[in-house]
Scaffold this motif. Structure first.
Motif, PDB file in Angstrom:
ATOM      1  N   LEU A   1       0.835  -1.200   0.000  1.00 51.62           N
ATOM      2  CA  LEU A   1       0.000   0.000   0.000  1.00 51.62           C
ATOM      3  C   LEU A   1       0.875   1.258   0.000  1.00 51.62           C
ATOM      4  O   LEU A   1       0.695   2.151  -0.824  1.00 51.62           O
ATOM      5  N   TYR A   2       1.814   1.339   0.923  1.00 54.34           N
ATOM      6  CA  TYR A   2       2.628   2.539   1.057  1.00 54.34           C
ATOM      7  C   TYR A   2       3.542   2.743  -0.150  1.00 54.34           C
ATOM      8  O   TYR A   2       3.737   3.863  -0.597  1.00 54.34           O
ATOM      9  N   ARG A   3       4.096   1.649  -0.666  1.00 57.02           N
ATOM     10  CA  ARG A   3       4.952   1.770  -1.859  1.00 57.02           C
ATOM     11  C   ARG A   3       4.160   2.399  -3.001  1.00 57.02           C
ATOM     12  O   ARG A   3       4.593   3.359  -3.630  1.00 57.02           O
ATOM     13  N   GLU A   4       2.969   1.867  -3.240  1.00 56.41           N
ATOM     14  CA  GLU A   4       2.127   2.375  -4.321  1.00 56.41           C
ATOM     15  C   GLU A   4       1.769   3.850  -4.090  1.00 56.41           C
ATOM     16  O   GLU A   4       1.890   4.681  -4.986  1.00 56.41           O
ATOM     17  N   GLU A   5       1.342   4.169  -2.878  1.00 53.03           N
ATOM     18  CA  GLU A   5       0.925   5.536  -2.557  1.00 53.03           C
ATOM     19  C   GLU A   5       2.075   6.534  -2.714  1.00 53.03           C
ATOM     20  O   GLU A   5       1.899   7.611  -3.278  1.00 53.03           O
ATOM     21  N   PHE A   6       3.250   6.183  -2.222  1.00 56.42           N
ATOM     22  CA  PHE A   6       4.357   7.135  -2.250  1.00 56.42           C
ATOM     23  C   PHE A   6       5.058   7.195  -3.609  1.00 56.42           C
ATOM     24  O   PHE A   6       5.571   8.244  -3.989  1.00 56.42           O
ATOM     25  N   GLU A   7       5.050   6.101  -4.349  1.00 50.70           N
ATOM     26  CA  GLU A   7       5.583   6.165  -5.717  1.00 50.70           C
ATOM     27  C   GLU A   7       4.680   7.036  -6.584  1.00 50.70           C
ATOM     28  O   GLU A   7       5.171   7.782  -7.426  1.00 50.70           O
ATOM     29  N   GLU A   8       3.371   6.971  -6.364  1.00 53.61           N
ATOM     30  CA  GLU A   8       2.437   7.850  -7.086  1.00 53.61           C
ATOM     31  C   GLU A   8       2.705   9.319  -6.771  1.00 53.61           C
ATOM     32  O   GLU A   8       2.458  10.193  -7.594  1.00 53.61           O
ATOM     33  N   GLU A   9       3.210   9.585  -5.566  1.00 55.54           N
ATOM     34  CA  GLU A   9       3.532  10.952  -5.149  1.00 55.54           C
ATOM     35  C   GLU A   9       4.895  11.399  -5.698  1.00 55.54           C
ATOM     36  O   GLU A   9       5.311  12.533  -5.496  1.00 55.54           O
ATOM     37  N   GLY A  10       5.612  10.472  -6.349  1.00 52.86           N
ATOM     38  CA  GLY A  10       6.873  10.839  -6.974  1.00 52.86           C
ATOM     39  C   GLY A  10       8.125  10.504  -6.178  1.00 52.86           C
ATOM     40  O   GLY A  10       9.225  10.940  -6.518  1.00 52.86           O
ATOM     41  N   TYR A  11       7.978   9.721  -5.121  1.00 53.31           N
ATOM     42  CA  TYR A  11       9.138   9.328  -4.315  1.00 53.31           C
ATOM     43  C   TYR A  11       9.693   7.991  -4.775  1.00 53.31           C
ATOM     44  O   TYR A  11       8.969   7.162  -5.316  1.00 53.31           O
ATOM     45  N   LEU A  12      10.972   7.776  -4.524  1.00 52.97           N
ATOM     46  CA  LEU A  12      11.567   6.451  -4.673  1.00 52.97           C
ATOM     47  C   LEU A  12      11.352   5.745  -3.347  1.00 52.97           C
ATOM     48  O   LEU A  12      11.602   6.332  -2.291  1.00 52.97           O
ATOM     49  N   VAL A  13      10.906   4.501  -3.373  1.00 51.21           N
ATOM     50  CA  VAL A  13      10.617   3.779  -2.135  1.00 51.21           C
ATOM     51  C   VAL A  13      11.465   2.516  -2.073  1.00 51.21           C
ATOM     52  O   VAL A  13      11.427   1.678  -2.964  1.00 51.21           O
ATOM     53  N   ASP A  14      12.260   2.421  -1.019  1.00 48.45           N
ATOM     54  CA  ASP A  14      13.027   1.216  -0.728  1.00 48.45           C
ATOM     55  C   ASP A  14      12.388   0.622   0.515  1.00 48.45           C
ATOM     56  O   ASP A  14      11.909   1.366   1.376  1.00 48.45           O
ATOM     57  N   SER A  15      12.342  -0.692   0.625  1.00 43.68           N
ATOM     58  CA  SER A  15      11.667  -1.254   1.788  1.00 43.68           C
ATOM     59  C   SER A  15      12.502  -2.313   2.484  1.00 43.68           C
ATOM     60  O   SER A  15      13.378  -2.935   1.889  1.00 43.68           O
ATOM     61  N   ALA A  16      12.207  -2.482   3.768  1.00 46.55           N
ATOM     62  CA  ALA A  16      12.861  -3.486   4.602  1.00 46.55           C
ATOM     63  C   ALA A  16      11.787  -4.105   5.489  1.00 46.55           C
ATOM     64  O   ALA A  16      10.840  -3.433   5.885  1.00 46.55           O
ATOM     65  N   ARG A  17      11.949  -5.393   5.793  1.00 46.85           N
ATOM     66  CA  ARG A  17      10.951  -6.115   6.582  1.00 46.85           C
ATOM     67  C   ARG A  17      11.267  -6.151   8.079  1.00 46.85           C
ATOM     68  O   ARG A  17      10.441  -6.568   8.878  1.00 46.85           O
ATOM     69  N   ASN A  18      12.487  -5.762   8.444  1.00 44.43           N
ATOM     70  CA  ASN A  18      12.856  -5.790   9.861  1.00 44.43           C
ATOM     71  C   ASN A  18      13.983  -4.795  10.116  1.00 44.43           C
ATOM     72  O   ASN A  18      14.519  -4.189   9.190  1.00 44.43           O
ATOM     73  N   GLY A  19      14.322  -4.632  11.383  1.00 44.01           N
ATOM     74  CA  GLY A  19      15.314  -3.649  11.774  1.00 44.01           C
ATOM     75  C   GLY A  19      16.704  -3.908  11.226  1.00 44.01           C
ATOM     76  O   GLY A  19      17.402  -2.976  10.808  1.00 44.01           O
ATOM     77  N   VAL A  20      17.123  -5.164  11.214  1.00 42.43           N
ATOM     78  CA  VAL A  20      18.457  -5.506  10.722  1.00 42.43           C
ATOM     79  C   VAL A  20      18.586  -5.144   9.240  1.00 42.43           C
ATOM     80  O   VAL A  20      19.554  -4.502   8.819  1.00 42.43           O
ATOM     81  N   GLU A  21      17.590  -5.537   8.461  1.00 46.68           N
ATOM     82  CA  GLU A  21      17.578  -5.219   7.029  1.00 46.68           C
ATOM     83  C   GLU A  21      17.516  -3.700   6.815  1.00 46.68           C
ATOM     84  O   GLU A  21      18.191  -3.153   5.943  1.00 46.68           O
ATOM     85  N   ALA A  22      16.727  -3.028   7.649  1.00 49.67           N
ATOM     86  CA  ALA A  22      16.589  -1.574   7.527  1.00 49.67           C
ATOM     87  C   ALA A  22      17.921  -0.868   7.771  1.00 49.67           C
ATOM     88  O   ALA A  22      18.295   0.036   7.026  1.00 49.67           O
ATOM     89  N   LEU A  23      18.640  -1.271   8.789  1.00 47.38           N
ATOM     90  CA  LEU A  23      19.915  -0.627   9.104  1.00 47.38           C
ATOM     91  C   LEU A  23      20.934  -0.866   7.995  1.00 47.38           C
ATOM     92  O   LEU A  23      21.712   0.032   7.657  1.00 47.38           O
ATOM     93  N   ALA A  24      20.925  -2.060   7.406  1.00 46.06           N
ATOM     94  CA  ALA A  24      21.841  -2.353   6.294  1.00 46.06           C
ATOM     95  C   ALA A  24      21.514  -1.460   5.097  1.00 46.06           C
ATOM     96  O   ALA A  24      22.409  -0.847   4.504  1.00 46.06           O
ATOM     97  N   LYS A  25      20.243  -1.350   4.742  1.00 44.34           N
ATOM     98  CA  LYS A  25      19.843  -0.510   3.603  1.00 44.34           C
ATOM     99  C   LYS A  25      20.101   0.965   3.902  1.00 44.34           C
ATOM    100  O   LYS A  25      20.492   1.722   3.019  1.00 44.34           O
ATOM    101  N   PHE A  26      19.890   1.362   5.132  1.00 53.08           N
ATOM    102  CA  PHE A  26      20.119   2.727   5.579  1.00 53.08           C
ATOM    103  C   PHE A  26      21.580   3.129   5.350  1.00 53.08           C
ATOM    104  O   PHE A  26      21.880   4.225   4.890  1.00 53.08           O
TER     105      PHE A  26
END
Length: 118
Positions: A18-43
């Motif tokens: 839902l959020y990916r679709e909504e924010f890509e429609e707003e013109g943002y690039l969206v990267d996603s992570a399913r948990n904190g460890v993955e988020a910190l690595a992508k960050f």
């Protein structure tokens, strides 16, 4: 003009979609992570302009992820996004720029994102 990058951290696939679709429609690039460890690595690998962060996740909760991200980049806007209102009172959540309760209506969340990254 470069698109602003949002890192979406949530363990619920339906929210991610839902959020990916909504924010890509707003013109943002969206990267996603399913948990904190993955988020910190992508960050660290691909620094975002803003983080949308769930609180209740397996392995590491959003408050801990928030703390670690703020240690690395104190000025990074982080919006906590939880289904639970009670976390708003948690002292650890005060380091975030905003606290938005999850809803199928994303207007409040979009307004918060625009406020911090345009």
């Amino acid at each position: 003009m470069d698109k602003k990058r949002i890192l979406l951290v949530d363990d619920e696939e339906s929210i991610q979609l839902l959020y990916r679709e909504e924010f890509e429609e707003e013109g943002y690039l969206v990267d996603s992570a399913r948990n904190g460890v993955e988020a910190l690595a992508k960050f660290k690998d691909n620094p975002p302009d803003l983080v949308l962060l769930d609180i209740n996740m397996p392995d590491m909760n959003g408050i801990e992820v928030l703390r670690q991200m703020k240690e690395l980049r104190a000025t990074l806007p982080i919006i906590l996004n939880s289904a639970y209102q009670e976390y708003k009172q948690d002292f650890g959540s005060w380091a975030s720029e905003a606290y938005v309760v999850k809803s199928a209506n994303t207007d409040e969340l979009k307004a918060a994102v625009r406020k911090y990254i345009g």
